[in-house]
Design a protein around this motif. Sequence first.
Motif, PDB file in Angstrom:
ATOM      1  N   VAL A 123      57.914  23.227  64.560  1.00  0.00           N
ATOM      2  CA  VAL A 123      56.995  24.248  65.061  1.00  0.00           C
ATOM      3  C   VAL A 123      57.289  25.585  64.392  1.00  0.00           C
ATOM      4  CG1 VAL A 123      56.149  25.459  67.102  1.00  0.00           C
ATOM      5  CG2 VAL A 123      56.789  23.039  67.261  1.00  0.00           C
ATOM      6  N   VAL A 124      58.562  25.910  64.215  1.00  0.00           N
ATOM      7  CA  VAL A 124      58.946  27.158  63.541  1.00  0.00           C
ATOM      8  C   VAL A 124      58.351  27.202  62.139  1.00  0.00           C
ATOM      9  CG1 VAL A 124      60.872  28.483  62.601  1.00  0.00           C
ATOM     10  CG2 VAL A 124      61.052  27.475  64.888  1.00  0.00           C
ATOM     11  N   THR A 125      58.499  26.115  61.410  1.00  0.00           N
ATOM     12  CA  THR A 125      57.966  26.045  60.044  1.00  0.00           C
ATOM     13  C   THR A 125      56.450  26.200  60.039  1.00  0.00           C
ATOM     14  OG1 THR A 125      59.788  24.619  59.346  1.00  0.00           O
ATOM     15  CG2 THR A 125      57.808  24.609  57.982  1.00  0.00           C
ATOM     16  N   THR A 126      55.787  25.558  60.987  1.00  0.00           N
ATOM     17  CA  THR A 126      54.332  25.637  61.077  1.00  0.00           C
ATOM     18  C   THR A 126      53.869  27.074  61.307  1.00  0.00           C
ATOM     19  OG1 THR A 126      54.194  23.395  61.967  1.00  0.00           O
ATOM     20  CG2 THR A 126      52.306  24.832  62.351  1.00  0.00           C
ATOM     21  N   VAL A 127      54.534  27.780  62.207  1.00  0.00           N
ATOM     22  CA  VAL A 127      54.157  29.162  62.514  1.00  0.00           C
ATOM     23  C   VAL A 127      54.419  30.064  61.309  1.00  0.00           C
ATOM     24  CG1 VAL A 127      54.660  31.163  63.986  1.00  0.00           C
ATOM     25  CG2 VAL A 127      54.488  28.865  64.998  1.00  0.00           C
ATOM     26  N   GLU A 128      55.512  29.838  60.616  1.00  0.00           N
ATOM     27  CA  GLU A 128      55.804  30.648  59.429  1.00  0.00           C
ATOM     28  C   GLU A 128      54.739  30.449  58.354  1.00  0.00           C
ATOM     29  OE1 GLU A 128      60.624  31.357  59.331  1.00  0.00           O
ATOM     30  OE2 GLU A 128      59.827  29.561  58.340  1.00  0.00           O
ATOM     31  N   LYS A 129      54.342  29.204  58.129  1.00  0.00           N
ATOM     32  CA  LYS A 129      53.319  28.931  57.118  1.00  0.00           C
ATOM     33  C   LYS A 129      51.967  29.522  57.514  1.00  0.00           C
ATOM     34  CE  LYS A 129      55.324  24.672  55.229  1.00  0.00           C
ATOM     35  NZ  LYS A 129      55.152  23.199  55.059  1.00  0.00           N
ATOM     36  N   LYS A 130      51.659  29.466  58.784  1.00  0.00           N
ATOM     37  CA  LYS A 130      50.362  29.961  59.253  1.00  0.00           C
ATOM     38  C   LYS A 130      50.276  31.477  59.183  1.00  0.00           C
ATOM     39  CE  LYS A 130      48.222  27.940  62.621  1.00  0.00           C
ATOM     40  NZ  LYS A 130      47.795  27.419  63.938  1.00  0.00           N
ATOM     41  N   THR A 131      51.352  32.175  59.521  1.00  0.00           N
ATOM     42  CA  THR A 131      51.311  33.635  59.647  1.00  0.00           C
ATOM     43  C   THR A 131      51.876  34.389  58.449  1.00  0.00           C
ATOM     44  OG1 THR A 131      53.486  33.703  60.727  1.00  0.00           O
ATOM     45  CG2 THR A 131      51.533  33.420  62.148  1.00  0.00           C
ATOM     46  N   GLY A 132      52.758  33.742  57.691  1.00  0.00           N
ATOM     47  CA  GLY A 132      53.446  34.444  56.616  1.00  0.00           C
ATOM     48  C   GLY A 132      54.741  35.094  57.062  1.00  0.00           C
TER      49      GLY A 132
END
Length: 483
Positions: A224-233
């Motif tokens: 989930v952390v990785t997903t949020v980082e990719k989505k938001t920058g």
Amino acid sequence: MDEEGRATLLLLVVVVLGSCVAGAWDVSEHLGTRTPYPAAAAPPPAPAGCKLLHVNAVYRHGARYPTAASCSNFTALQGFLAYGQHVLPGYEWILQWESPYNDVVEGLLCGRGQLELYGLGSRFSKSYISPTNIGATANQLIMQCTYKPRTGQSGVSFSLGMMQNMGDLTSCGLPAFSLYSETKKYDKTLRFWDACDRYQQQVQRTNAGSVQANKYAAAHLPVVVTTVEKKTGLTNLNINLVSTMFDLCRYDVVIYNTTSRWCSLFSPSDVEVFEVIEDLNKYYAHGYGIPIAYQDATNLLQEIVAIMEDVAYDRTESDYHDDVAKLRFAHAETVLPLLALLGLYKDPFVLSANTPTQQLAQRVWRTSSIATFSANLQFLLYSCNGEFRVRVLHNEHDITANLAAPCRGTTSLCPLSNFKQAYAPALGLNFDNLCAVSAQPPATRSSDDVVLNGGSFNGVATIMTLLVVALVVALVVIGMYFQ
């Protein structure tokens, strides 16, 4: 794809397929114990030949503002975002965000929570205590809360909806009414976990309730952390920061009724991970995972049955002989153990961090549906052609057929004698013996204690506070209602 990736993909498929079958997926229905109360339901009418005699009810407090611990996490996130972060187009608002929450209203009911309880009280009045039903005066309605102000506010909001035209105060015809509470350590019916030394020793002080939840979080939240980082920058996020963002999503829904900000960072599969984490935590901290975590609700169930017997058998010496309802306002940690003690929402398998993904997706122990804000249980006692019968409602829906045998599967109400037989083991428990420990570690202050002027805020202070809270909430709720 590794095993963790396959499990996450399978979970996403299950969630998506489920949303196709059930309708559009709505994040506001998947927020664990922060889920708003579902759409109002009309309680079922009394069966033919039956007369309602008494109502026992337990209500969780309504939707609330974040507690001090959450406010501290929000402040920490704001500080993290203020230095050296960059975002992708469309997420600039994240860097401009400032926490709107503070300790002034921490843990108190928000507007939604007041209206949730107001609506419940109004429906309760129409369904049960109107002159065409059981009939009642304010003095026949006994109301109890815990030492926490939000439970007192819930009782007041409920009463404002229930007691209109029962008195001479205000244009709504409100009567004077009261709520009582016990001090924290001695509240054995509504905050029994605080009063149970064995629970404190085996669960609270050892964090035993969090072990499986933490294992699951460690295995699934990095994705989930990785997903949020990719989505938001955003960069350098961690489990704690992303969990705080999801907590902000939950309060965005509850307080601001929006899913366009923090909730937009999470996919259905991300939200399901957070749901499982909280479900595991409550399963062990206040559910089936550890016996003492739900058996400590025995005093509450015993009191409910004792009141029904006093009313049914006309025990004039009873304190509840002339009353028509006892209404209790408490916490998710009150409702969940009572549900477990009744054998409700029990899966045919043990929930753990290692439970197969397909089984987890099919679990019935879901706090998003069984322990929402304002979640409630109602125990209705009827006289049916000379026989005393019981109906049990959860969130205003009839669940009598789901009770333990011999009540299970009944197409009508459960005879009081059968109800007692179904729960004889729980009714036979002795709270003091159950909670006794041979050697108790030094006492530590619970993290959710509220301290005023250097002392714990307990029952006596609660009663004084409610005098002020009643007036404030009355003005707020009535004003919102007539806007």
